[in-house]
Design a protein around this motif. Structure first.
Motif, PDB file in Angstrom:
ATOM      1  N   PHE A 136       6.428   4.437 -21.594  1.00 27.46           N
ATOM      2  CA  PHE A 136       6.739   3.035 -21.900  1.00 27.46           C
ATOM      3  C   PHE A 136       5.917   2.524 -23.063  1.00 27.46           C
ATOM      4  N   PHE A 137       6.554   1.655 -23.833  1.00 27.16           N
ATOM      5  CA  PHE A 137       5.824   0.875 -24.832  1.00 27.16           C
ATOM      6  C   PHE A 137       6.282  -0.569 -24.722  1.00 27.16           C
ATOM      7  N   THR A 138       5.326  -1.469 -24.445  1.00 22.39           N
ATOM      8  CA  THR A 138       5.628  -2.903 -24.427  1.00 22.39           C
ATOM      9  C   THR A 138       5.004  -3.535 -25.660  1.00 22.39           C
ATOM     10  N   GLY A 139       5.842  -4.089 -26.512  1.00 21.26           N
ATOM     11  CA  GLY A 139       5.364  -4.685 -27.762  1.00 21.26           C
ATOM     12  C   GLY A 139       4.827  -6.098 -27.568  1.00 21.26           C
ATOM     13  N   GLY A 140       4.168  -6.605 -28.594  1.00 23.24           N
ATOM     14  CA  GLY A 140       3.564  -7.941 -28.548  1.00 23.24           C
ATOM     15  C   GLY A 140       4.578  -9.041 -28.823  1.00 23.24           C
ATOM     16  N   GLY A 141       4.063 -10.250 -28.869  1.00 24.76           N
ATOM     17  CA  GLY A 141       4.908 -11.421 -29.074  1.00 24.76           C
ATOM     18  C   GLY A 141       4.337 -12.540 -28.228  1.00 24.76           C
ATOM     19  N   ASN A 142       5.180 -13.185 -27.456  1.00 23.97           N
ATOM     20  CA  ASN A 142       4.710 -14.287 -26.615  1.00 23.97           C
ATOM     21  C   ASN A 142       4.576 -13.818 -25.165  1.00 23.97           C
ATOM     22  N   THR A 143       3.363 -13.921 -24.632  1.00 30.93           N
ATOM     23  CA  THR A 143       3.073 -13.409 -23.288  1.00 30.93           C
ATOM     24  C   THR A 143       3.809 -14.202 -22.208  1.00 30.93           C
TER      25      THR A 143
ATOM     26  N   ILE B 150       9.775  10.956 -31.301  1.00 29.96           N
ATOM     27  CA  ILE B 150       9.983  10.429 -29.951  1.00 29.96           C
ATOM     28  C   ILE B 150      11.163   9.461 -29.987  1.00 29.96           C
ATOM     29  N   LYS B 151      12.113   9.682 -29.065  1.00 31.45           N
ATOM     30  CA  LYS B 151      13.276   8.796 -28.973  1.00 31.45           C
ATOM     31  C   LYS B 151      12.902   7.525 -28.212  1.00 31.45           C
ATOM     32  N   VAL B 152      13.444   6.402 -28.617  1.00 31.97           N
ATOM     33  CA  VAL B 152      13.128   5.116 -27.979  1.00 31.97           C
ATOM     34  C   VAL B 152      14.423   4.408 -27.584  1.00 31.97           C
ATOM     35  N   LYS B 153      14.481   3.929 -26.332  1.00 33.51           N
ATOM     36  CA  LYS B 153      15.597   3.059 -25.923  1.00 33.51           C
ATOM     37  C   LYS B 153      15.042   1.710 -25.465  1.00 33.51           C
ATOM     38  N   GLY B 154      15.727   0.654 -25.799  1.00 34.14           N
ATOM     39  CA  GLY B 154      15.307  -0.681 -25.362  1.00 34.14           C
ATOM     40  C   GLY B 154      15.633  -0.879 -23.886  1.00 34.14           C
ATOM     41  N   LEU B 155      14.705  -1.411 -23.120  1.00 34.50           N
ATOM     42  CA  LEU B 155      14.935  -1.628 -21.684  1.00 34.50           C
ATOM     43  C   LEU B 155      16.139  -2.550 -21.456  1.00 34.50           C
TER      44      LEU B 155
ATOM     45  N   ILE C 164       9.951  -2.063 -24.278  1.00 30.40           N
ATOM     46  CA  ILE C 164      10.172  -3.346 -23.589  1.00 30.40           C
ATOM     47  C   ILE C 164       9.995  -4.466 -24.622  1.00 30.40           C
ATOM     48  N   PRO C 165      11.110  -5.082 -25.036  1.00 30.15           N
ATOM     49  CA  PRO C 165      11.093  -6.001 -26.190  1.00 30.15           C
ATOM     50  C   PRO C 165      10.985  -7.476 -25.806  1.00 30.15           C
ATOM     51  N   TYR C 166      10.691  -7.744 -24.516  1.00 28.75           N
ATOM     52  CA  TYR C 166      10.878  -9.115 -24.022  1.00 28.75           C
ATOM     53  C   TYR C 166       9.914 -10.164 -24.581  1.00 28.75           C
ATOM     54  N   ALA C 167       8.840  -9.739 -25.245  1.00 28.89           N
ATOM     55  CA  ALA C 167       7.914 -10.747 -25.803  1.00 28.89           C
ATOM     56  C   ALA C 167       8.466 -11.387 -27.088  1.00 28.89           C
ATOM     57  N   ARG C 168       9.483 -10.756 -27.707  1.00 31.88           N
ATOM     58  CA  ARG C 168      10.241 -11.328 -28.828  1.00 31.88           C
ATOM     59  C   ARG C 168       9.426 -12.070 -29.890  1.00 31.88           C
ATOM     60  N   PRO C 169       8.551 -11.375 -30.626  1.00 30.10           N
ATOM     61  CA  PRO C 169       7.748 -12.058 -31.657  1.00 30.10           C
ATOM     62  C   PRO C 169       8.643 -12.725 -32.694  1.00 30.10           C
ATOM     63  N   GLY C 170       8.312 -13.927 -33.065  1.00 31.68           N
ATOM     64  CA  GLY C 170       9.062 -14.646 -34.092  1.00 31.68           C
ATOM     65  C   GLY C 170      10.510 -14.888 -33.722  1.00 31.68           C
ATOM     66  N   GLY C 171      10.819 -14.797 -32.421  1.00 33.72           N
ATOM     67  CA  GLY C 171      12.192 -15.045 -32.002  1.00 33.72           C
ATOM     68  C   GLY C 171      13.157 -13.911 -32.342  1.00 33.72           C
ATOM     69  N   LEU C 172      12.643 -12.726 -32.717  1.00 29.86           N
ATOM     70  CA  LEU C 172      13.509 -11.549 -32.946  1.00 29.86           C
ATOM     71  C   LEU C 172      14.419 -11.316 -31.749  1.00 29.86           C
ATOM     72  N   THR C 173      15.622 -10.804 -31.994  1.00 28.61           N
ATOM     73  CA  THR C 173      16.457 -10.401 -30.860  1.00 28.61           C
ATOM     74  C   THR C 173      15.867  -9.123 -30.253  1.00 28.61           C
ATOM     75  N   HIS C 174      16.303  -8.807 -29.043  1.00 25.81           N
ATOM     76  CA  HIS C 174      15.837  -7.580 -28.392  1.00 25.81           C
ATOM     77  C   HIS C 174      16.220  -6.353 -29.211  1.00 25.81           C
ATOM     78  N   ASP C 175      17.421  -6.371 -29.784  1.00 29.44           N
ATOM     79  CA  ASP C 175      17.853  -5.235 -30.613  1.00 29.44           C
ATOM     80  C   ASP C 175      17.008  -5.093 -31.877  1.00 29.44           C
ATOM     81  N   GLU C 176      16.785  -6.208 -32.544  1.00 31.98           N
ATOM     82  CA  GLU C 176      15.988  -6.171 -33.777  1.00 31.98           C
ATOM     83  C   GLU C 176      14.582  -5.635 -33.504  1.00 31.98           C
ATOM     84  N   TYR C 177      14.001  -6.106 -32.404  1.00 35.95           N
ATOM     85  CA  TYR C 177      12.630  -5.701 -32.092  1.00 35.95           C
ATOM     86  C   TYR C 177      12.587  -4.215 -31.715  1.00 35.95           C
ATOM     87  N   THR C 178      13.599  -3.782 -30.964  1.00 39.60           N
ATOM     88  CA  THR C 178      13.656  -2.372 -30.570  1.00 39.60           C
ATOM     89  C   THR C 178      13.792  -1.468 -31.804  1.00 39.60           C
TER      90      THR C 178
END
Lengths: 235, 235
Positions: free
Chosen positions: B85-92, B64-69, B38-52
């Motif tokens: 699930f893995f939810t990454g950090g960034g802006n809450t 382990i295979k990973v797909k972006g939500l 789950i890439p929605y916290a977008r640290p540093g303004g990364l795109t969802h693809d970049e973060y994934t």
């Protein structure tokens, strides 16, 4: 004509409350012998009375009477009749929630725009911006709206801190946070270091105090504005 | 039975992404050969693809295979069918806004409560708490609600920092901010230092990692819990 002082902090480290701003505050309020204090940011969970007492005791030293806004039955009327305002620091979420819920944000904006002197420190300065979205505060309550008075054409990041290269910690720097803000918003941001302030008078907006102010615009490198510089171009 | 790891940070200072947590992550996901990121916290303004892509490259090292939500047309269905699930950090604020607006917060909560392994780091850990009101992040967007999943009975303050007595600055300490939260709220708060995490498994909640965890309860002095201590009593 607007007559406004928005300071990064109420006190310099180790100094008395408002001491470093005393000459500026005397100039700001030279036409006002009594003002209203807005205590809603409640630093450290102080009661409104306790916080107001702190303002009263500073303003006694320059012969200005202070009443807490919370003590009036009709707070809108109190704002309309006031000669000037001081909004103290604390938690910006609390301050903004209270001002919106009491329907006082627009009232205070109108009063400050009509030329009544307005002093803000920290959270009280943040609400002079377009919205509160560059606060450093913790969201301890949920405000119904993030918009604030817009007395200036940009937002303030109070207590601005330069990155500390010695800190072995992965929390974001202030600059990183403001750049993230600009991924989603176009409002300019002034990173106001402790000891600096924004002054609006005689139709001009300037940055003042002991440090330069760090200016963030979307899509641009951050830049420094020296004390005394005009900020009217920021929009 | 819940199987959850909520970490203060994704990376220790100067280390590779998720490196210090690798053995724990392998244990957490031992029944899952593919997970949703789950890439929605977008640290540093990364795109969802970049973060994934960043998550993909770590999880490749443990097969382990990973797909972006964000890549699924039906994100609710994707959550229902996921193995973990893995939810990454960034802006809450960003993360919570997106999860509420896409109506995914409850879906993700149900999946994690049903026993599907959940990993959060930083903002991704904050949403494991009752609400996001102890985030350190800047309110760069306005979420429709501050409530989060409540997978544990308390809130997390990620990247917890002890007061720095050498800092000549008047911004509030983390402890002061959390105490202000408790003037208005009764939810316990775990100050989770970088290198610490919360683990929920086999019906128990513990604090783990290389530091003790600072526990804040309303009206009480803050206390330290050593790694390995139960946290089930916090509520």
């Amino acid at each position: 004509m607007k007559n406004i002082l928005l300071a990064s902090t109420s006190s310099l480290f180790g100094e008395e409350y408002l001491a470093y701003l005393k000459p500026e505050i005397e100039l700001l309020f030279q036409q006002a012998n009594e003002i209203i204090f807005i205590p809603y940011a409640r630093p450290g969970g102080l009661t409104h009375d306790e916080y107001t007492a702190k303002a009263v005791s500073f303003f006694e030293t320059i012969n200005i009477k202070v009443k807490g806004l919370h003590t009036f039955d009709d707070q809108k009327m109190a704002i309309r009749q006031a000669k000037g305002f001081f909004t103290g620091g604390g938690n910006t979420f609390l301050l903004v929630k209270q001002l919106h819920e009491l329907d006082l944000m627009a009232e205070l904006k109108d009063a400050a725009e009509s030329g009544k002197p307005y002093l803000g420190t920290s959270a009280g300065s943040n609400i002079g911006g377009i919205n509160m979205q560059n606060t450093n505060d913790m969201p301890i309550v949920y405000p119904p709206d993030f918009r604030t008075m817009g007395l200036i054409n940009f937002n303030i990041n109070a207590h601005y801190l330069d990155p500390d290269s010695g800190l072995k910690h992965n929390g974001e720097t202030r600059e990183t946070r403001i750049k993230e803000f600009h991924v989603f918003n176009s409002t300019p941001v002034a990173g106001l270091r402790e000891g600096s302030w924004i002054r609006v008078k005689e139709g001009k907006v300037t940055t003042e105090g002991i440090h330069s102010t760090r200016i963030f615009l979307p899509g641009q490198e951050a830049a420094e504005l020296e004390p005394g510089s005009a900020m009217d171009h920021l929009q």
